[in-house]
Scaffold this motif. Structure first.
Motif, PDB file in Angstrom:
ATOM      1  N   ALA A   1      -0.761   6.123 -11.926  1.00 28.96           N
ATOM      2  CA  ALA A   1      -1.052   4.906 -11.161  1.00 28.96           C
ATOM      3  C   ALA A   1      -0.895   3.618 -10.938  1.00 28.96           C
ATOM      4  O   ALA A   1      -0.484   2.741 -12.125  1.00 28.96           O
ATOM      5  CB  ALA A   1      -3.497   4.695 -12.311  1.00 28.96           C
ATOM      6  N   LEU A   2      -0.144   2.620  -9.903  1.00 32.37           N
ATOM      7  CA  LEU A   2       0.487   1.951  -9.964  1.00 32.37           C
ATOM      8  C   LEU A   2      -0.418   0.285  -9.044  1.00 32.37           C
ATOM      9  O   LEU A   2      -0.826   0.645  -8.016  1.00 32.37           O
ATOM     10  CB  LEU A   2       1.685   1.692  -9.159  1.00 32.37           C
ATOM     11  CG  LEU A   2       2.762   0.540  -9.612  1.00 32.37           C
ATOM     12  CD1 LEU A   2       3.131   0.501 -10.044  1.00 32.37           C
ATOM     13  CD2 LEU A   2       4.305   1.215  -7.889  1.00 32.37           C
ATOM     14  N   ARG A   3      -0.469  -0.669  -9.441  1.00 30.84           N
ATOM     15  CA  ARG A   3      -0.706  -1.803  -8.577  1.00 30.84           C
ATOM     16  C   ARG A   3       0.335  -3.189  -8.266  1.00 30.84           C
ATOM     17  O   ARG A   3       1.351  -3.121  -8.997  1.00 30.84           O
ATOM     18  CB  ARG A   3      -1.872  -2.553  -9.914  1.00 30.84           C
ATOM     19  CG  ARG A   3      -2.846  -3.683  -8.366  1.00 30.84           C
ATOM     20  CD  ARG A   3      -3.621  -3.691  -7.475  1.00 30.84           C
ATOM     21  NE  ARG A   3      -3.997  -4.360  -6.720  1.00 30.84           N
ATOM     22  CZ  ARG A   3      -4.341  -4.537  -5.912  1.00 30.84           C
ATOM     23  NH1 ARG A   3      -4.767  -3.953  -4.868  1.00 30.84           N
ATOM     24  NH2 ARG A   3      -5.391  -5.560  -5.443  1.00 30.84           N
ATOM     25  N   VAL A   4       0.833  -3.172  -7.328  1.00 30.60           N
ATOM     26  CA  VAL A   4       1.424  -3.840  -7.140  1.00 30.60           C
ATOM     27  C   VAL A   4       1.010  -5.089  -6.656  1.00 30.60           C
ATOM     28  O   VAL A   4      -0.169  -5.480  -6.206  1.00 30.60           O
ATOM     29  CB  VAL A   4       2.534  -3.251  -5.606  1.00 30.60           C
ATOM     30  CG1 VAL A   4       3.892  -4.725  -5.051  1.00 30.60           C
ATOM     31  CG2 VAL A   4       2.801  -2.325  -5.532  1.00 30.60           C
TER      32      VAL A   4
ATOM     33  N   ARG B   1       0.843  -1.497  -0.531  1.00 31.30           N
ATOM     34  CA  ARG B   1       0.057   0.525  -0.198  1.00 31.30           C
ATOM     35  C   ARG B   1       1.248   1.160   0.100  1.00 31.30           C
ATOM     36  O   ARG B   1       0.690   2.368  -1.005  1.00 31.30           O
ATOM     37  CB  ARG B   1      -0.639  -0.079   1.698  1.00 31.30           C
ATOM     38  CG  ARG B   1      -1.752  -1.196   0.738  1.00 31.30           C
ATOM     39  CD  ARG B   1      -2.745  -0.482   2.228  1.00 31.30           C
ATOM     40  NE  ARG B   1      -2.467  -0.207   3.769  1.00 31.30           N
ATOM     41  CZ  ARG B   1      -2.496  -2.086   4.469  1.00 31.30           C
ATOM     42  NH1 ARG B   1      -3.032  -3.353   4.126  1.00 31.30           N
ATOM     43  NH2 ARG B   1      -2.228  -1.859   5.491  1.00 31.30           N
TER      44      ARG B   1
ATOM     45  N   ALA C   1       1.620   6.994  -6.648  1.00 34.23           N
ATOM     46  CA  ALA C   1       0.342   7.905  -7.131  1.00 34.23           C
ATOM     47  C   ALA C   1       0.229   9.648  -6.522  1.00 34.23           C
ATOM     48  O   ALA C   1      -0.183  10.358  -7.824  1.00 34.23           O
ATOM     49  CB  ALA C   1      -1.016   7.725  -5.973  1.00 34.23           C
TER      50      ALA C   1
ATOM     51  N   GLU D   1       2.143   1.773  -3.916  1.00 29.76           N
ATOM     52  CA  GLU D   1       1.215   2.544  -4.649  1.00 29.76           C
ATOM     53  C   GLU D   1       0.533   3.739  -4.353  1.00 29.76           C
ATOM     54  O   GLU D   1       0.223   4.764  -4.753  1.00 29.76           O
ATOM     55  CB  GLU D   1      -0.001   1.736  -3.977  1.00 29.76           C
ATOM     56  CG  GLU D   1       0.340   0.215  -4.874  1.00 29.76           C
ATOM     57  CD  GLU D   1      -1.214  -1.177  -4.425  1.00 29.76           C
ATOM     58  OE1 GLU D   1      -0.991  -1.429  -5.094  1.00 29.76           O
ATOM     59  OE2 GLU D   1      -1.799  -0.764  -3.721  1.00 29.76           O
TER      60      GLU D   1
END
Length: 417
Positions: free
Chosen positions: A304-307, A292, A299, A295
């Motif tokens: 926009a990043l999703r681990v 979290r 941001a 991410e």
């Protein structure tokens, strides 16, 4: 006592006015754009006044032969109206201004033919006379400086020649025509000079402003670098040196444990120098907090990043808070580097965790151009301190692979060591 910087900037601009530089300057600066807008509006107002006077005079259809009357009016006044509208709107002024100069010059050349055989008097000015300086300001609006000067000279002289042809070199016309030509030349020269001067001052004010901003940015960067060096030096002197002394003097098991703790704290503070980050708590936290945090950091940078999370065990994995914070900050720095230097090309972040005993690995990958890690200067803390030293300070491992295919940053920590 120092002089007012704004006044000094203006003085520098006045003292460096170029002779013809304004004609080649792109309208991409603050002051120059506004000066061009003001010039356009001023020309629009002047053209309405002089053009209206010329149009009223042109209503006398007896000044030219019947077949030429509507043609000359359309050729001259339609481009004039379009140029005035373009000046008000601020678009297409150059093209329409050049079109009017060309149309008016053609109408002057055709005037002896259009008015052939018609009587005229020295006191009656034909309607093109009222538009001589309108053509000059149209040239100021649309064409380079050298052509502006040529237009300000050629158009009035050409009008004088046309008038002499029309009147058949009658002596009664000599003085009035010469006075008309002289008046048009003087006013045209003033208009060209004013346009050149205002544009030159605007260009040089923008240049002086850009130089001042560049100097300030360089001074700010130098001051920030010096402040960073002082901070690092203070840390090295206070924390690291104290830890080294404690290690040297450690004889008992308790003293060695204390020295290790002091060394770890010193390294962590050194790693966090560039971000003013705290060490964090030793209280256990879920590894999910690391993902979290990564991410959230991405941001904040507008990405926009999703681990990608991979858990090798269904049992909840907890790690010390100081470890979680160090891994999250190090991974966030690697993401920031990928965004800044690789334009986030192919950016992917994955996290693998298992336990107990707790084990966690974070991988940051991009497909950018890569770099030579050995060529990075020692005073750049983005890799050495913010990633390598930060992870090492909590007993972890960091490894960076980079080549033409991209860069992979691997962060690992295991409870078993």
């Amino acid at each position: 006592m120092t002089a007012d910087p704004d006044r000094a900037t203006l003085d520098a601009a006045w003292g460096t006015i170029p002779q013809s530089h304004q004609t080649g300057t792109e309208l991409g600066s603050f002051t120059r754009i506004r000066v061009e807008r003001i010039i356009g509006l001023a020309i629009a107002v002047g053209c309405v006044a002089l053009g209206g006077q010329g149009f009223v005079a042109a209503l006398d259809a007896t000044a030219v032969l019947p077949g030429w009357y509507p043609a000359l009016l359309l050729v001259v006044f339609i481009p004039l109206v379009l140029m005035i509208i373009a000046c008000v709107l601020g678009r297409g002024r150059r093209v329409l201004g050049a079109l009017f100069v060309l149309a008016f010059t053609v109408s002057v050349l055709l005037w002896p033919i259009a008015a052939a055989g018609l009587s005229t008097t020295p006191d009656a000015e034909p309607w093109p006379f009222y538009l001589l300086n309108v053509a000059t300001v149209a040239a100021v609006l649309s064409i380079p400086l050298s052509w502006q000067i040529a237009s300000a000279i050629v158009i009035p002289v050409l009008w004088g020649v046309v008038r002499f042809i029309q009147c058949g070199l009658d002596p009664a016309f000599v003085m009035p025509v010469l006075l008309d030509v002289a008046f048009a030349l003087i006013l045209g020269g003033i208009l060209v000079t004013l346009g050149w001067m205002f544009r030159s001052v605007a260009t040089n004010v923008d240049t002086a402003r850009a130089q001042a901003v560049s100097s300030y940015a360089a001074a700010a960067a130098a001051a920030a670098g010096e402040q960073e060096r002082v901070a690092v030096g203070a840390l090295m002197h206070d924390s690291v040196l104290a830890a080294l002394i404690a290690v040297e003097r450690a004889e008992s098991e308790r003293a060695r444990t204390l020295a290790v703790g002091m060394s770890r704290e010193a390294l962590t503070r050194l790693a966090n120098t560039d971000s003013d980050a705290e060490m964090g708590s030793e209280a256990p936290v879920d590894v999910e907090s690391v993902a979290r945090a990564i991410e959230a950091s991405a941001a904040e940078q507008g990405y926009a990043l999703r681990v990608q999370r991979v858990r090798a065990s269904t049992t909840g994995v907890a790690i010390p808070g100081v470890v979680a914070r160090a891994l999250a900050l190090a991974a966030a720095q690697a993401v920031a580097n990928a965004i800044a230097h690789a334009d986030a090309a192919g950016l992917e972040v994955s996290m693998v965790s298992s336990g107990p005993p707790a084990d966690i690995g974070v991988r940051v990958r991009d497909s950018g151009p890569g770099f030579d890690i050995h060529a990075v200067p020692d005073d750049r803390l983005g890799i050495s301190a913010s990633i390598m030293t930060r992870v090492a300070a909590v007993g972890g491992r960091a490894h960076i692979d980079s080549d033409a295919r991209g860069t992979v940053v691997t962060l690992e920590w295991g409870e078993a060591g």
